[in-house]
Design a protein around this motif. Structure first.
Motif, PDB file in Angstrom:
ATOM      1  N   GLU A 115      75.717 -20.948 101.525  1.00 20.20           N
ATOM      2  CA  GLU A 115      75.070 -22.157 100.985  1.00 20.20           C
ATOM      3  C   GLU A 115      74.593 -21.940  99.551  1.00 20.20           C
ATOM      4  O   GLU A 115      74.628 -22.848  98.729  1.00 20.20           O
ATOM      5  N   VAL A 116      74.143 -20.745  99.251  1.00 18.74           N
ATOM      6  CA  VAL A 116      73.732 -20.408  97.878  1.00 18.74           C
ATOM      7  C   VAL A 116      74.507 -19.154  97.473  1.00 18.74           C
ATOM      8  O   VAL A 116      74.539 -18.180  98.222  1.00 18.74           O
ATOM      9  N   ILE A 117      75.136 -19.191  96.296  1.00 16.25           N
ATOM     10  CA  ILE A 117      75.886 -18.015  95.828  1.00 16.25           C
ATOM     11  C   ILE A 117      75.344 -17.603  94.467  1.00 16.25           C
ATOM     12  O   ILE A 117      75.320 -18.398  93.529  1.00 16.25           O
ATOM     13  N   LYS A 118      74.908 -16.368  94.366  1.00 18.78           N
ATOM     14  CA  LYS A 118      74.382 -15.872  93.090  1.00 18.78           C
ATOM     15  C   LYS A 118      75.173 -14.635  92.685  1.00 18.78           C
ATOM     16  O   LYS A 118      75.221 -13.657  93.436  1.00 18.78           O
ATOM     17  N   MET A 119      75.757 -14.691  91.513  1.00 10.26           N
ATOM     18  CA  MET A 119      76.606 -13.599  91.044  1.00 10.26           C
ATOM     19  C   MET A 119      75.929 -12.887  89.863  1.00 10.26           C
ATOM     20  O   MET A 119      75.140 -13.478  89.124  1.00 10.26           O
ATOM     21  N   GLY A 120      76.294 -11.626  89.672  1.00 12.90           N
ATOM     22  CA  GLY A 120      75.865 -10.866  88.499  1.00 12.90           C
ATOM     23  C   GLY A 120      74.364 -10.806  88.340  1.00 12.90           C
ATOM     24  O   GLY A 120      73.647 -10.492  89.284  1.00 12.90           O
ATOM     25  N   LYS A 121      73.884 -11.133  87.136  1.00 15.03           N
ATOM     26  CA  LYS A 121      72.456 -10.996  86.841  1.00 15.03           C
ATOM     27  C   LYS A 121      71.585 -11.971  87.636  1.00 15.03           C
ATOM     28  O   LYS A 121      70.380 -11.789  87.769  1.00 15.03           O
ATOM     29  N   GLU A 122      72.212 -13.048  88.123  1.00 22.36           N
ATOM     30  CA  GLU A 122      71.464 -14.016  88.945  1.00 22.36           C
ATOM     31  C   GLU A 122      71.054 -13.436  90.292  1.00 22.36           C
ATOM     32  O   GLU A 122      70.099 -13.895  90.920  1.00 22.36           O
ATOM     33  N   ALA A 123      71.827 -12.449  90.743  1.00 25.26           N
ATOM     34  CA  ALA A 123      71.548 -11.855  92.058  1.00 25.26           C
ATOM     35  C   ALA A 123      70.386 -10.875  91.941  1.00 25.26           C
ATOM     36  O   ALA A 123      70.530  -9.806  91.359  1.00 25.26           O
TER      37      ALA A 123
END
Lengths: 503, 85
Positions: A115-123
């Motif tokens: 439902e929520v996907i966070k990649m790279g620095k967002e994670a």
């Protein structure tokens, strides 16, 4: 969708076993303290709806695997749809039955865990309420998780539960001991080829997955199949974002990343099960986090290792069956379920009770068992072995105590083996001066063997005065069957029922 | 006295010669607020100096001691990983 952590929370709430806390609570000691005090008296689990310092809606649940001292498996039974009032024998029999029918998982196209996907620095790991468990811990830990990796040479997917240390917003350190499949795959296959290992840590989802991840399986066995067997329904999986690893579709949080060859970061100390510290701060397996996917309003499950808290109960609840597939794989010359027992008191890894016939099954039987247990990966944490007679009930600790205190001659029946280094340990990064600290119980400890068997034929032909040995089977059966007629409400636990339990 | 930072006792002992010398050294420092260890540039002393904070030392098995006996002046928190650069 299948049964997931939210279904479990709902079932516990309906049964009056979970309390929702809407006031703000701190992940730093406060939430774990709720969990530990509740575990002392068989109290409720807690769902914390507001946790200090994390985004609104990021929740924390504790105590969901906590049982009582008599029934540590109580909530696990609820999670698996088994009657929580079952006695120990019935619980193990039902679990063994389900484990014997593994089910292959199925792949799905969409899943709540995306439902929520966070990649790279967002994670950022610090967006989630990973807890600080006790004053002697060297950091924040996640003690219940499913760490998923894949054999580069086959379809084998391995899932395990390890102490996961939150090192920073994008770094995790995994404390895995040398006997685990995780270490074998990483060090012997990926590092040996100088390749990064894709890795996923799944949090939440079907409790059957978490339970399966806690079990020690032989190489080649995929815990998803076992979880499917326990649930009676195939697990639903979906492909990860950054690798081809399949992850539980109904998980709450999925952490994806890689482990680069020979990369280590400091980890520890951590108060582990039964109050022991799992060693000093020293380098362990470092994971670089590249992506975090999660549900909206994710619920993080936290377990605590204090006595009778969640992790303790979880280990106790699966202690006897959790390692049996491994024994089967190793071909130990004993029957499983009836002849060997890993005591709950020692978790899954410390004390084994083994039955031996009189006279010995075959010359050298006892030595064979000792050699196998102390030398085999996965079994080497067993540091206390007790051999007793064939008529001792593996399900009844008082039987074992009686054998220990009546059949054992301290002058010759206690054998202490010399300290030994388990050869499967891969630890070239450890400083020689630190080796003395490094999990001494599992690597360098000596083994204690108690030979509590009868050493000669008893004069009357009855070795042990118990219900099972003093009366003919016909009389035993008659008493048990007429128990209710005598006005007793609770069923007698007839020890012989344990003999039907096999895996 | 509020202790905001922990140092590893083993690392501290290795740097004992730097106490009170105003020399800037690299050490792991745990911020007790978020329980995260960060490699940092610090000065260590055995008495309060301007801008310093009292620390506690964490032994190999988590035992906390020497609370408030030593102090650090936090000069710089170093990047934790390539992503932080």
């Amino acid at each position: 969708m299948g049964y997931d952590i939210r279904s479990f929370i709902s079932d516990l709430k309906q049964a009056g076993e979970l309390v929702e806390i809407n006031e703000e609570v701190d992940w730093n000691l406060e939430a774990p303290a709720y969990s530990v005090i509740s575990g002392r008296f068989g109290g409720p689990a807690f769902l914390f709806n507001k946790v200090k310092g994390v985004p609104k809606g990021h929740r924390l649940v504790t105590g969901i695997f906590t049982g009582t001292r008599r029934r540590p498996y109580k909530r696990l039974a609820t999670a698996l749809g088994i009657d929580p009032t079952f006695d120990t024998v019935k619980w193990y029999k039902e679990l063994a039955k389900r484990m014997s029918i593994p089910m292959r998982p199925v792949e799905v196209a969409t899943a709540p865990c995306k439902e929520v996907i966070k990649m790279g620095k967002e994670a950022n790991l610090l967006d989630f309420p990973f807890t600080y468990h006790s004053v002697a811990d060297g950091g924040r830990y996640q003690m219940i998780s499913s760490t998923i990796i894949k054999d580069p040479d086959s379809d084998w997917v391995n899932m395990g539960n390890y102490a996961v240390s939150i090192s920073s917003g994008n770094r995790i350190v995994i404390h895995a001991d040398g006997h685990t499949n995780f270490v074998a795959l990483y060090t012997q296959k990926y590092e040996a080829r100088n390749r990064s290992m894709p890795i996923v840590i799944a949090l939440g989802g079907d409790p059957a997955v978490s339970i399966a991840a806690c079990m020690v399986m032989p190489p080649g066995v995929t815990e998803y199949d076992l979880a499917g067997g326990m649930r009676g329904k195939p697990m639903e999986l979906i492909r990860a974002e950054t690798s081809d690893i399949l992850v539980p579709a109904d998980a709450e949080i999925i952490i994806e990343g890689e482990m680069r060859p020979h990369e280590r970061l400091p980890e520890g100390p951590k108060i582990d099960s039964f109050g022991y510290s799992a060693g000093p701060r020293m380098p362990y397996y470092a994971m670089r986090v590249h992506c975090i996917t999660h549900r909206k309003d994710p619920i993080l499950t936290d377990v605590h290792t204090a006595t009778n808290a969640d992790a303790d109960c979880l280990l106790k609840a699966i202690a006897r069956l959790g390692v049996l597939p491994l024994y089967k794989y190793l071909g130990l010359p004993i029957k499983f379920g009836t002849q060997l027992c890993i005591t709950e008191a020692g978790g899954t890894s410390q004390h084994a009770l083994i039955k031996k016939k009189y006279p010995e099954d075959y010359p050298g039987f006892m030595q064979d068992i000792i050699d196998k247990v102390t030398g085999a990966p996965g079994l080497n944490p067993l540091w206390t072995l007790c051999f007793t007679d064939d008529d001792v009930n593996v399900c009844d600790m008082s039987d074992w105590y009686e054998a220990m205190f009546t059949q054992l001659n301290p002058a010759k029946d206690i054998i202490r083996t010399a300290p030994m280094m388990v050869p499967t340990i891969e630890a070239p990064w450890i400083e020689p001066s630190d080796l003395t600290y490094y999990s001494p119980a599992t690597i360098r400890s000596s083994r204690m063997v108690y030979d509590a068997t009868t050493k000669e034929d008893p004069p009357q032909g009855v070795k042990r005065a118990s219900f099972d040995t003093l009366f003919p089977e016909k009389v035993q059966k008659w008493v048990v069957e007429n128990w209710a007629k005598l006005g007793f409400k609770e069923e007698p636990i007839w020890n012989k029922s344990w003999l039907d339990t096999r895996f | 006295m509020k202790i905001n930072y922990w140092l590893e006792k083993k690392e501290f002992e290795q740097n004992r010669a730097s106490i009170g010398t105003n020399r800037v050294i690299e050490m792991s420092v745990m911020d007790r607020e978020d329980k995260i260890w960060r490699k940092s540039k610090v000065e260590i002393s055995d008495q309060p100096i301007k801008g310093s904070q009292p620390v506690a030392l964490m032994g190999p098995f988590g035992e906390i001691g020497d609370e408030g006996i030593y102090h650090i002046k936090l000069i710089e928190v170093l990047p934790q990983s390539e992503e932080d650069l």
